[in-house]
Design a protein around this motif. Structure first.
Motif, mmCIF file in Angstrom:
data_model
loop_
_atom_site.group_PDB
_atom_site.id
_atom_site.type_symbol
_atom_site.label_atom_id
_atom_site.label_comp_id
_atom_site.label_asym_id
_atom_site.label_seq_id
_atom_site.Cartn_x
_atom_site.Cartn_y
_atom_site.Cartn_z
ATOM 1 N N ILE A 427 0.973 -1.195 0.144
ATOM 2 C CA ILE A 427 0.188 -0.032 0.054
ATOM 3 C C ILE A 427 0.701 1.226 0.135
ATOM 4 N N GLU A 428 1.800 1.215 0.908
ATOM 5 C CA GLU A 428 2.889 2.309 1.143
ATOM 6 C C GLU A 428 3.247 2.789 -0.173
ATOM 7 N N SER A 429 3.662 1.626 -0.902
ATOM 8 C CA SER A 429 4.445 1.701 -2.224
ATOM 9 C C SER A 429 3.682 2.256 -3.398
ATOM 10 N N LEU A 430 2.384 1.880 -3.175
ATOM 11 C CA LEU A 430 1.288 2.298 -4.378
ATOM 12 C C LEU A 430 0.929 3.650 -4.171
ATOM 13 N N ARG A 431 1.054 4.233 -2.939
ATOM 14 C CA ARG A 431 0.753 5.618 -2.669
ATOM 15 C C ARG A 431 2.002 6.483 -2.809
ATOM 16 N N TYR A 432 3.079 5.832 -3.140
ATOM 17 C CA TYR A 432 4.409 6.687 -3.304
ATOM 18 C C TYR A 432 4.479 7.454 -4.508
ATOM 19 N N ALA B 14 -6.529 2.653 11.824
ATOM 20 C CA ALA B 14 -5.832 4.079 12.279
ATOM 21 C C ALA B 14 -4.333 4.008 11.509
ATOM 22 N N TYR B 15 -4.053 5.236 11.265
ATOM 23 C CA TYR B 15 -2.645 5.558 10.558
ATOM 24 C C TYR B 15 -2.097 6.285 11.892
ATOM 25 N N GLY B 16 -0.593 6.046 12.010
ATOM 26 C CA GLY B 16 0.270 6.970 12.876
ATOM 27 C C GLY B 16 0.036 6.554 14.478
ATOM 28 N N ARG B 21 -2.039 10.189 15.413
ATOM 29 C CA ARG B 21 -2.962 9.187 15.225
ATOM 30 C C ARG B 21 -4.268 9.749 14.481
ATOM 31 N N PHE B 22 -4.564 8.905 13.482
ATOM 32 C CA PHE B 22 -5.406 9.363 12.353
ATOM 33 C C PHE B 22 -6.300 8.106 12.377
ATOM 34 N N GLU B 23 -7.669 8.219 12.604
ATOM 35 C CA GLU B 23 -8.487 7.088 12.274
ATOM 36 C C GLU B 23 -9.266 7.180 11.037
ATOM 37 N N ALA B 24 -8.616 6.318 9.886
ATOM 38 C CA ALA B 24 -9.468 6.556 8.504
ATOM 39 C C ALA B 24 -10.531 5.864 8.570
ATOM 40 N N LEU B 25 -10.799 4.784 9.022
ATOM 41 C CA LEU B 25 -11.981 3.968 9.138
ATOM 42 C C LEU B 25 -12.487 3.776 10.705
ATOM 43 N N GLY B 42 -17.655 8.758 -2.000
ATOM 44 C CA GLY B 42 -17.498 9.817 -0.829
ATOM 45 C C GLY B 42 -16.694 10.930 -1.012
ATOM 46 N N LYS B 43 -16.475 11.826 -0.382
ATOM 47 C CA LYS B 43 -15.469 12.983 -0.600
ATOM 48 C C LYS B 43 -14.195 12.439 -0.504
ATOM 49 N N SER B 44 -13.280 13.274 -0.744
ATOM 50 C CA SER B 44 -11.764 12.979 -0.985
ATOM 51 C C SER B 44 -11.501 12.816 0.372
ATOM 52 N N GLY B 45 -10.664 11.753 0.863
ATOM 53 C CA GLY B 45 -9.943 11.852 2.267
ATOM 54 C C GLY B 45 -11.049 11.074 3.000
ATOM 55 N N SER B 46 -11.893 10.640 2.689
ATOM 56 C CA SER B 46 -13.232 10.172 3.432
ATOM 57 C C SER B 46 -12.768 8.596 3.833
ATOM 58 N N GLY B 47 -11.749 7.931 3.149
ATOM 59 C CA GLY B 47 -11.595 6.642 3.502
ATOM 60 C C GLY B 47 -11.898 5.427 2.469
ATOM 61 N N LYS B 48 -12.243 6.013 1.286
ATOM 62 C CA LYS B 48 -12.828 4.966 0.106
ATOM 63 C C LYS B 48 -11.412 4.087 -0.187
ATOM 64 N N SER B 49 -10.330 4.535 -0.591
ATOM 65 C CA SER B 49 -9.196 3.737 -0.805
ATOM 66 C C SER B 49 -8.560 2.882 0.174
ATOM 67 N N THR B 50 -8.698 3.212 1.426
ATOM 68 C CA THR B 50 -8.228 2.572 2.666
ATOM 69 C C THR B 50 -9.166 1.583 2.685
ATOM 70 N N LEU B 51 -10.612 1.603 2.602
ATOM 71 C CA LEU B 51 -11.564 0.304 2.635
ATOM 72 C C LEU B 51 -11.274 -0.352 1.453
ATOM 73 N N ASP B 170 -9.881 1.411 -8.643
ATOM 74 C CA ASP B 170 -9.631 2.734 -7.770
ATOM 75 C C ASP B 170 -9.860 3.911 -8.873
ATOM 76 N N GLU B 171 -10.995 4.596 -9.077
ATOM 77 C CA GLU B 171 -11.017 5.587 -9.915
ATOM 78 C C GLU B 171 -10.498 5.132 -11.211
ATOM 79 N N PRO B 172 -11.271 4.338 -11.825
ATOM 80 C CA PRO B 172 -10.767 3.791 -12.968
ATOM 81 C C PRO B 172 -10.875 4.661 -14.394
ATOM 82 N N THR B 203 -15.074 5.584 -6.876
ATOM 83 C CA THR B 203 -15.450 6.598 -7.615
ATOM 84 C C THR B 203 -16.010 7.766 -7.170
ATOM 85 N N HIS B 204 -15.448 9.006 -7.714
ATOM 86 C CA HIS B 204 -16.063 10.134 -7.564
ATOM 87 C C HIS B 204 -17.122 10.357 -8.509
ATOM 88 N N ASP B 205 -17.264 9.649 -9.510
ATOM 89 C CA ASP B 205 -18.089 10.202 -10.710
ATOM 90 C C ASP B 205 -19.314 9.472 -10.365
HETATM 91 N N1 LIG Z 1 -0.272 5.744 5.150
HETATM 92 C C1 LIG Z 1 -1.002 6.907 5.680
HETATM 93 N N2 LIG Z 1 -0.713 7.512 6.931
HETATM 94 C C2 LIG Z 1 -1.670 8.603 7.363
HETATM 95 N N3 LIG Z 1 -2.511 9.033 6.990
HETATM 96 C C3 LIG Z 1 -3.285 8.343 5.932
HETATM 97 C C4 LIG Z 1 -2.347 7.203 5.333
HETATM 98 N N4 LIG Z 1 -3.113 6.631 4.260
HETATM 99 C C5 LIG Z 1 -4.411 7.412 4.182
HETATM 100 N N5 LIG Z 1 -4.269 8.272 5.359
HETATM 101 C C6 LIG Z 1 -5.357 9.080 5.691
HETATM 102 O O1 LIG Z 1 -6.636 8.507 5.684
HETATM 103 C C7 LIG Z 1 -7.759 9.097 5.094
HETATM 104 C C8 LIG Z 1 -8.306 8.068 4.015
HETATM 105 O O2 LIG Z 1 -7.631 8.159 3.037
HETATM 106 P P1 LIG Z 1 -8.075 7.476 1.606
HETATM 107 O O3 LIG Z 1 -6.666 7.540 0.547
HETATM 108 O O4 LIG Z 1 -8.641 6.304 2.016
HETATM 109 O O5 LIG Z 1 -9.162 8.568 1.032
HETATM 110 P P2 LIG Z 1 -10.002 8.519 -0.222
HETATM 111 O O6 LIG Z 1 -11.277 8.391 0.243
HETATM 112 O O7 LIG Z 1 -9.506 7.435 -1.107
HETATM 113 O O8 LIG Z 1 -9.503 9.865 -0.917
HETATM 114 P P3 LIG Z 1 -9.434 10.081 -2.486
HETATM 115 O O9 LIG Z 1 -11.011 10.224 -2.813
HETATM 116 O O10 LIG Z 1 -8.711 11.439 -2.544
HETATM 117 O O11 LIG Z 1 -8.675 9.114 -3.013
HETATM 118 C C9 LIG Z 1 -7.097 10.526 4.434
HETATM 119 O O12 LIG Z 1 -7.324 11.546 5.362
HETATM 120 C C10 LIG Z 1 -5.703 10.200 4.457
HETATM 121 O O13 LIG Z 1 -5.063 11.587 4.757
#
Ligand SMILES: Nc1ncnc2c1ncn2[C@@H]1O[C@H](COP(=O)(O)OP(=O)(O)OP(=O)(O)O)[C@@H](O)[C@H]1O
Ligand SMILES: [Mg+2]
Lengths: 433, 251
Positions: A427-432, B14-16, B21-25, B42-51, B170-172, B203-205
């Motif tokens: 994941i980290e690498s893909l975000r790089y 959670a990251y960090g 520390r930040f809870e993405a989900l 969902g909006k940018s940064g909401s956690g879609k990619s994380t999920l 992811d956002e194809p 997607t955002h679309d």
């Molecule tokens: N490795 C990480 N370390 C710290 N925070 C992270 C990390 N990866 C993601 N985040 C945070 O987690 C939250 C969710 O990130 P994510 O990439 O899932 O968003 P997203 O919904 O896919 O946004 P976008 O639509 O812009 O791609 C964001 O606030 C992001 O800053």
């Protein structure tokens, strides 16, 4: 990924960033080239020495003489009319000089009785006044001691036959023209005469057939003529005519032993002889000193080359770290697609090893070409009077081991970047970015 | 009702550490059923990619469970996990992640190479997929020389080559113009319909999301709403099952 695919991909990746790869390969090349030359130097010189060993005498003999008396604290040495001049193997051999007690017939019996001695022969030392061909100019010459198994480096002709009933001699190549021969071929089969003064001062002339022309060597025969047993006996007889005291006294004796029994057996034999009051010197002992000096020099030179290789190793670390950095996303992708960390490690360490292989293969090949050229050039100029000496020579094992060594260094260097790549999180690498 | 391909429950990520520390989900429940197409919006940064990364077993949750075909995914280790990533899933990323200097074919067969499939077989399957996506004539071109739309099709070919059960995208279409984007969408939905490949699309679309059978909206790390597209509802959810709407947990 199959191992073949790992190697294939690693090789392909090596050529992706050509400039960087070439520069790294160049650094390794310099190290491998140097190491090839220095190793070649060691091989060349040692090969020459080994050849010289064969020339001096067989491996199954040792020269035995009485131990030199302690002269340090017992004041002036008393005159001993029976004392003889000791000499090692061959007229020019190291370790000659100094008066010691002669070997008598009794000594020969004592020596023969020692465990491990197969046979013992007195070393008959003869000195002639001159050598002459066809009433031409007379030259001073020394006569080499004949030791069974000895092999001369011949310029032409044959080895004097130890078992021949007729007297035979090989003359040094330097004597061919002064003696009045047109060529070496002319000398072969011709007769030369030796002038020998006996104990009463009467001059004897011994004529003998020339069967060989010998090259000058590093040590050994050098500029002395090499007689066969028959000639030695004849000259010795002439020399001893009318002698009263010294007839059955010899400077040294030649002991034959079985070298197959190993180092310890040989050492035990030497110790036994030592206890009985004799010093024994094998050919190895004489050559060993030379060889250890050469080995020491080559070792130092090799150390420099290895230092160059270690520096090149850091070049590999650097190159591959950059490559891992650049390919972060690719690594992430491969891991996301199910490539295991072990394979990722394998991929990058193989790439490092391959870079090492490229550098060392090119270095070794060019090193051999350059070394051979320089060796050949020196052989005809600087070392022209040491025929048979190829300063830089190569043997397959040492050449192969250079390549293996360099690849091992490269692999070790590669483990650092490969480890980093293997630990990367997909994941980290893909975000790089 | 058959077991869902993927099911996550009480998912936290959670990251960090410490103050950063930040809870993405923050507690997410989702089910992905075999053969459906699911949009994660969902909006940018909401956690879609994380999920999506958690669903695709590329990441491990801080807490919560992930089940693959009814089996807990945290039991999968090393080799097995790699097998699943390689054979069960296909990935389409927003950035193409193609190796620029390698040929189109080499890029497409990368998953097969990783799986250890033989040379000839690799080429055959790679060419078949490229044929299917109308890219056979580009097989020997360098990936870098293709247009954006072509690159995205190569990426889809790469995702397809191992015959996966689920494709994660992811956002194809994020990088493509409307027409090319529509073509890529058609391709993905065609695969979904004809080959029964499950689609999970981030997607955002709005337009793309509306074409999916079902959508879930992520907001600040929670599922806000789950909607079933009216036309696709019948096929996606079995009768009597309301599709187990993964409701957002109250804040
Ligand atoms: N490795 C990480 N370390 C710290 N925070 C992270 C990390 N990866 C993601 N985040 C945070 O987690 C939250 C969710 O990130 P994510 O990439 O899932 O968003 P997203 O919904 O896919 O946004 P976008 O639509 O812009 O791609 C964001 O606030 C992001 O800053
Ligand atoms: Mg995202």
């Amino acid at each position: 990924m199959t191992p073949a695919d790992v190697v294939g991909s690693a090789v392909a990746n090596t050529f992706r960033s050509k400039t960087r790869t070439i520069l790294t390969v160049l650094a390794i090349f310099i190290g491998a080239f140097t190491l090839t030359i220095t190793t070649g130097l060691g091989t060349g010189i040692n090969r020459y020495i080994d050849q010289t060993v064969a020339e001096i005498g067989a491996e199954d003999v040792m020269t035995v003489a009485h131990q030199a008396e302690e002269t340090t604290d017992d004041g002036p040495r008393e005159y001993d009319p029976d004392a003889v001049t000791a000499s090692g193997l061959g007229a020019d051999g190291p370790g000659g000089g100094g008066t010691i007690d002669p070997i008598t017939d009794d000594d020969l019996v004592t020596i023969a009785a020692i465990d491990g001695v197969e046979s013992v022969e007195p070393l008959k030392q003869v000195s002639v006044d001159y050598i002459q061909h066809d009433d031409g100019t007379r030259y001073e010459v020394s006569v080499g001691s004949f030791i069974p198994g000895m092999e001369l480096v011949l310029a032409s002709g044959e080895q004097p036959d130890p078992d021949a009933a007729a007297a035979q001699v090989a003359i040094p190549v330097d004597f061919v023209e002064p003696l009045g021969f047109d060529s070496q071929a002319d000398a072969l089969g011709s007769e030369v005469a030796f002038g020998v003064a006996d104990a009463t001062g009467v001059e004897h002339v011994v004529t003998v057939e020339v069967v060989g022309v010998s090259e000058a060597g590093l040590i050994g025969t050098g500029n002395s003529v090499s007689p066969n047993t028959a000639l030695t006996d004849e000259l010795y007889a002439a020399q001893a005519t009318g002698a009263i005291g010294q007839t059955d006294l010899y400077g040294s004796a030649v002991v034959t032993f079985d070298p197959e029994l190993g180092e310890t057996a040989t050492q035990a034999l030497k110790d036994d002889l030592d206890e009985a009051g004799f010093t024994a010197t094998t050919v190895e002992d004489q050559i060993g000193a030379f060889q250890s000096v050469i080995d020491g020099i080559v070792l130092v030179l090799n150390a420099f080359a290895v230092i160059a290789l270690l520096a090149a190793g850091f070049g590999i670390v650097n190159t591959l770290l950059m490559s891992v950095q650049e390919r972060t996303r690719e690594i992430g992708l491969m891991k996301a697609m199910g490539m295991g960390s072990g394979r990722v490690f394998g991929l990058f360490s193989t790439e490092a090893t391959f870079i090492g292989f490229l550098g060392s293969a090119v270095g070794v090949v060019l090193g051999m070409v350059a070394g051979t050229a320089v060796g050949d050039a020196l052989a005809t100029t600087m070392f022209a009077d040491l025929p048979g000496l190829t300063l830089i020579a190569f043997d397959p094992t040492s050449v192969a081991s250079i390549i293996v060594l360099v690849m091992a260094i490269a692999f070790l260097a590669g483990t650092i970047p490969a480890g980093r790549a293997a630990r990367q999180d997909p994941i980290e690498s893909l975000r790089y970015e | 009702m058959s077991t869902p391909v993927l099911r996550v429950e009480g998912l936290h990520r959670a990251y960090g550490r410490g103050p950063t520390r930040f809870e993405a989900l923050k507690g997410v429940d989702v089910e992905v059923r075999a053969g459906e197409s699911l949009a994660i919006v969902g909006k940018s940064g909401s956690g879609k990619s994380t999920l999506m990364h958690l669903l695709a077993l590329l990441d491990r949750p801080t807490s919560g469970s992930v089940e693959l075909n009814g089996l807990p995914a945290d039991r999968l280790r090393g080799r097995e996990l790699n097998r699943v990533r390689n054979q069960t899933f296909g990935f389409v990323f927003q950035q193409f992640f193609l190796t620029p200097s390698a040929t189109v074919l080499e890029n497409v067969i990368l998953p097969l190479k990783i799986a250890g499939v033989g040379r000839g077989e690799r080429k055959r399957r790679g060419m078949a997929v490229l044929e299917q996506l109308g890219l056979a004539d580009k097989a020997k071109n360098k990936a870098i020389d293709l247009s954006g739309g072509q690159k995205q099709r190569v990426v889809i070919a790469r995702a397809l080559v191992n015959d996966p059960q689920v494709i994660f995208a992811d956002e194809p279409t994020g990088n493509l113009d409307t027409t090319t984007g529509a073509a890529v969408e058609d391709l993905l939905f065609g695969l979904n319909r004809e080959r029964g490949i499950t689609l999970v699309v981030v997607t955002h679309d709005e337009e793309l999301a509306s074409r999916c059978d079902r959508r879930i909206t992520v907001r600040d790390g929670r599922i806000e709403a789950s909607a079933t597209a009216p036309t696709a509802a019948a096929t996606a959810a079995a009768p009597g099952e309301p599709g187990r709407p993964t409701e957002g947990v109250a804040a």
